[in-house]
Write an enzyme that holds these catalytic residues in place. Structure first.
Site, PDB file in Angstrom:
ATOM      1  N   HIS A 130       0.833  -1.199   0.000  1.00  0.00           N
ATOM      2  CA  HIS A 130       0.000   0.000   0.000  1.00  0.00           C
ATOM      3  C   HIS A 130       0.867   1.249   0.000  1.00  0.00           C
ATOM      4  O   HIS A 130       1.935   1.288   0.613  1.00  0.00           O
ATOM      5  CB  HIS A 130      -0.951   0.010   1.207  1.00  0.00           C
ATOM      6  CG  HIS A 130      -0.267  -0.030   2.543  1.00  0.00           C
ATOM      7  ND1 HIS A 130       0.088   1.110   3.236  1.00  0.00           N
ATOM      8  CD2 HIS A 130       0.113  -1.067   3.332  1.00  0.00           C
ATOM      9  CE1 HIS A 130       0.642   0.772   4.386  1.00  0.00           C
ATOM     10  NE2 HIS A 130       0.681  -0.547   4.468  1.00  0.00           N
ATOM     11  N   GLU A 178       4.573  -5.806   4.566  1.00  0.00           N
ATOM     12  CA  GLU A 178       4.284  -5.259   5.889  1.00  0.00           C
ATOM     13  C   GLU A 178       5.511  -5.369   6.793  1.00  0.00           C
ATOM     14  O   GLU A 178       6.281  -6.335   6.699  1.00  0.00           O
ATOM     15  CB  GLU A 178       3.110  -6.001   6.526  1.00  0.00           C
ATOM     16  CG  GLU A 178       1.773  -5.770   5.854  1.00  0.00           C
ATOM     17  CD  GLU A 178       1.280  -4.335   5.969  1.00  0.00           C
ATOM     18  OE1 GLU A 178       1.754  -3.598   6.853  1.00  0.00           O
ATOM     19  OE2 GLU A 178       0.432  -3.944   5.156  1.00  0.00           O
ATOM     20  N   HIS A 224       4.036   4.040  12.521  1.00  0.00           N
ATOM     21  CA  HIS A 224       2.943   4.877  13.023  1.00  0.00           C
ATOM     22  C   HIS A 224       3.402   5.854  14.110  1.00  0.00           C
ATOM     23  O   HIS A 224       2.560   6.508  14.731  1.00  0.00           O
ATOM     24  CB  HIS A 224       1.777   4.026  13.554  1.00  0.00           C
ATOM     25  CG  HIS A 224       1.047   3.270  12.488  1.00  0.00           C
ATOM     26  ND1 HIS A 224      -0.281   2.902  12.590  1.00  0.00           N
ATOM     27  CD2 HIS A 224       1.436   2.805  11.270  1.00  0.00           C
ATOM     28  CE1 HIS A 224      -0.657   2.249  11.499  1.00  0.00           C
ATOM     29  NE2 HIS A 224       0.386   2.181  10.686  1.00  0.00           N
ATOM     30  N   GLU A 232      -5.193   0.969   2.736  1.00  0.00           N
ATOM     31  CA  GLU A 232      -4.924  -0.101   3.697  1.00  0.00           C
ATOM     32  C   GLU A 232      -4.969   0.435   5.124  1.00  0.00           C
ATOM     33  O   GLU A 232      -5.427  -0.242   6.031  1.00  0.00           O
ATOM     34  CB  GLU A 232      -3.546  -0.725   3.422  1.00  0.00           C
ATOM     35  CG  GLU A 232      -3.330  -2.075   4.105  1.00  0.00           C
ATOM     36  CD  GLU A 232      -2.763  -1.964   5.527  1.00  0.00           C
ATOM     37  OE1 GLU A 232      -2.766  -2.977   6.248  1.00  0.00           O
ATOM     38  OE2 GLU A 232      -2.309  -0.870   5.911  1.00  0.00           O
ATOM     39  N   GLU A 233      -4.522   1.672   5.299  1.00  0.00           N
ATOM     40  CA  GLU A 233      -4.449   2.250   6.638  1.00  0.00           C
ATOM     41  C   GLU A 233      -5.776   2.834   7.115  1.00  0.00           C
ATOM     42  O   GLU A 233      -5.914   3.171   8.280  1.00  0.00           O
ATOM     43  CB  GLU A 233      -3.380   3.355   6.677  1.00  0.00           C
ATOM     44  CG  GLU A 233      -1.956   2.888   6.395  1.00  0.00           C
ATOM     45  CD  GLU A 233      -1.360   2.061   7.516  1.00  0.00           C
ATOM     46  OE1 GLU A 233      -2.100   1.682   8.441  1.00  0.00           O
ATOM     47  OE2 GLU A 233      -0.152   1.776   7.456  1.00  0.00           O
ATOM     48  N   ASP A 254      -0.513   4.290   0.900  1.00  0.00           N
ATOM     49  CA  ASP A 254      -1.056   5.243   1.875  1.00  0.00           C
ATOM     50  C   ASP A 254      -0.345   5.120   3.221  1.00  0.00           C
ATOM     51  O   ASP A 254       0.210   4.062   3.564  1.00  0.00           O
ATOM     52  CB  ASP A 254      -2.560   5.058   2.042  1.00  0.00           C
ATOM     53  CG  ASP A 254      -2.957   3.642   2.464  1.00  0.00           C
ATOM     54  OD1 ASP A 254      -2.370   2.672   1.933  1.00  0.00           O
ATOM     55  OD2 ASP A 254      -3.832   3.493   3.329  1.00  0.00           O
ATOM     56  N   ASP A 259       6.628   1.717   6.927  1.00  0.00           N
ATOM     57  CA  ASP A 259       5.277   1.194   6.686  1.00  0.00           C
ATOM     58  C   ASP A 259       4.592   2.007   5.594  1.00  0.00           C
ATOM     59  O   ASP A 259       3.843   2.912   5.880  1.00  0.00           O
ATOM     60  CB  ASP A 259       4.471   1.245   7.977  1.00  0.00           C
ATOM     61  CG  ASP A 259       3.140   0.526   7.885  1.00  0.00           C
ATOM     62  OD1 ASP A 259       2.909  -0.201   6.906  1.00  0.00           O
ATOM     63  OD2 ASP A 259       2.318   0.703   8.798  1.00  0.00           O
TER      64      ASP A 259
END
Length: 375
Positions: free
Chosen positions: A66, A162, A348, A133-134, A68, A99
């Protein structure tokens, strides 16, 4: 001089792709894949950008990911602007570095090297990329998979980038995930004055009894592949903030991460039986966001083990812990699935970063997997 993986990762980080906004990342990836002979199918859905890219025919190895990212938080706490990547002591900083823009760059560079060395490889190489995805994960990989299944496409093997590693690149890979089901429960009572409780019905009092029983349920013991099923209360809300009013309803939200020892239907039935026992008026809405899936020892697991051992000198630990991933959608096609990516200790977070040497190793691991499965 910066290596190609770092340059591409920086280019992607500079795109402020807050989920589900792609902000130009996929244009960069598509351009590079076209240059090495990939056929591109754009599969945008609502506010989400997606694409499916393939090269050649035969047994299919897909790299999925992903573009995003989650919001960066307060910029003043970053050592750099979140979308202005910098290198400090061998670490590349920026939102999405770990990520998972670093993994995306590693995949692309691995594919470029592989095709340069083996332009006539026998199997099919694919990329499945989304920008959702997030956030909701409703308009991304799920929609791509629905489209591919309607076309009777096949995916034999899939690597998701991931960030699965804990300390050293490749020390942990995911070969499955637990299922996830959320309940939004409303217990209804009768609003009234706290001084006259006999004229009202307080849903909180009954809710406390139910919660105490709910959190004590022993769902299963897990097994060799999955940890036991767990339940967590995530939200409780009642009343309007006035201290002399008994509320009319109580809202409770809880999430259950479940192993393959139970099913979502078994979970729902058991909780319905519990609620009926209390003779309450209630409503409950169930949201199943993913079923458990597992890739057992086979060609993909063996290829990953060989590649990691070659470049990191360790045998990766297989794990199904953690949250959900888009692997839950890809598993619907019967693919063997492994998640393998950077170290996850800053994902994150403020000052998200990735070790540059890890990205170089990761790209070599990805290329070696290609060589084992579709050469």
């Amino acid at each position: 001089m910066l290596c190609p993986i770092v340059k591409l990762t920086q280019q992607l980080i500079r795109c402020p792709s807050l989920s589900p906004n792609d902000a130009g990342c996929q244009d960069i990836l598509i351009s590079r894949l076209k240059e090495i002979g990939f056929d591109i199918e754009i599969l945008n859905y609502k506010d989400t950008k997606n694409f499916w890219a393939t090269r050649n025919t035969g047994k299919t190895l897909v790299f999925a990911g992903h573009t995003d990212v989650v919001p960066p938080g307060d910029n003043k706490h970053w050592i750099t602007e979140p979308f202005y990547p910098i290198i400090n002591n061998g670490m590349l900083f920026g939102r999405g570095a770990a990520d998972m823009k670093g993994a995306l760059a590693s995949m692309i560079i691995a594919a470029e090297r592989f095709i340069s060395m083996y332009p006539n490889h026998s199997g099919r190489l694919g990329f499945l990329i989304t920008s959702d995805e997030e956030s909701s994960a409703c308009h991304g990989t799920l929609q791509i998979i629905k489209h591919l299944m309607l076309k009777n496409e096949n995916i034999d093997f899939c690597i998701l980038g991931e960030p699965t590693s804990n300390i050293t690149i490749g020390d942990v890979v995911k070969n499955g995930r637990r299922g996830s089901i959320t309940a939004n429960l409303i217990i209804y009572g009768i609003q009234g004055h706290v001084a006259y409780p006999h004229l009202a019905n307080n849903p909180i009092h009954k809710g406390i009894e139910i919660l105490n029983e709910l959190i004590k349920i022993d769902w299963d013991k897990g097994n060799n592949c999955f940890s036991p099923t767990t339940l967590q209360i995530t939200n409780i809300k009642a009343g309007i903030g006035i201290n002399n009013i008994i509320p009319s309803k109580l809202f409770i939200q809880f999430n259950i991460r479940f192993s393959n020892e139970v099913t979502d239907k078994i979970i729902q039935k058991r909780i319905d039986i519990l609620l009926l026992k209390y003779r309450i008026k209630y409503s409950i809405k169930w949201i199943v966001s993913g079923q458990p899936f597992l890739t057992k020892n086979g060609k993909l697991v063996e290829a990953v083990k060989i590649a990691v051992k070659r470049y990191v000198k360790i045998i990766p630990k297989l794990s199904t812990t953690g949250g959900t991933s888009d692997g839950r959608f890809i598993s619907l096609m019967g693919a063997e699935i492994i998640e393998l990516g950077p170290v996850n200790n800053t994902i994150h977070k403020i000052n998200e970063c990735v070790n540059i040497s890890d990205l170089q190793i990761l790209s070599k691991i990805y290329q070696n997997i290609m060589e084992q499965l579709i050469l």
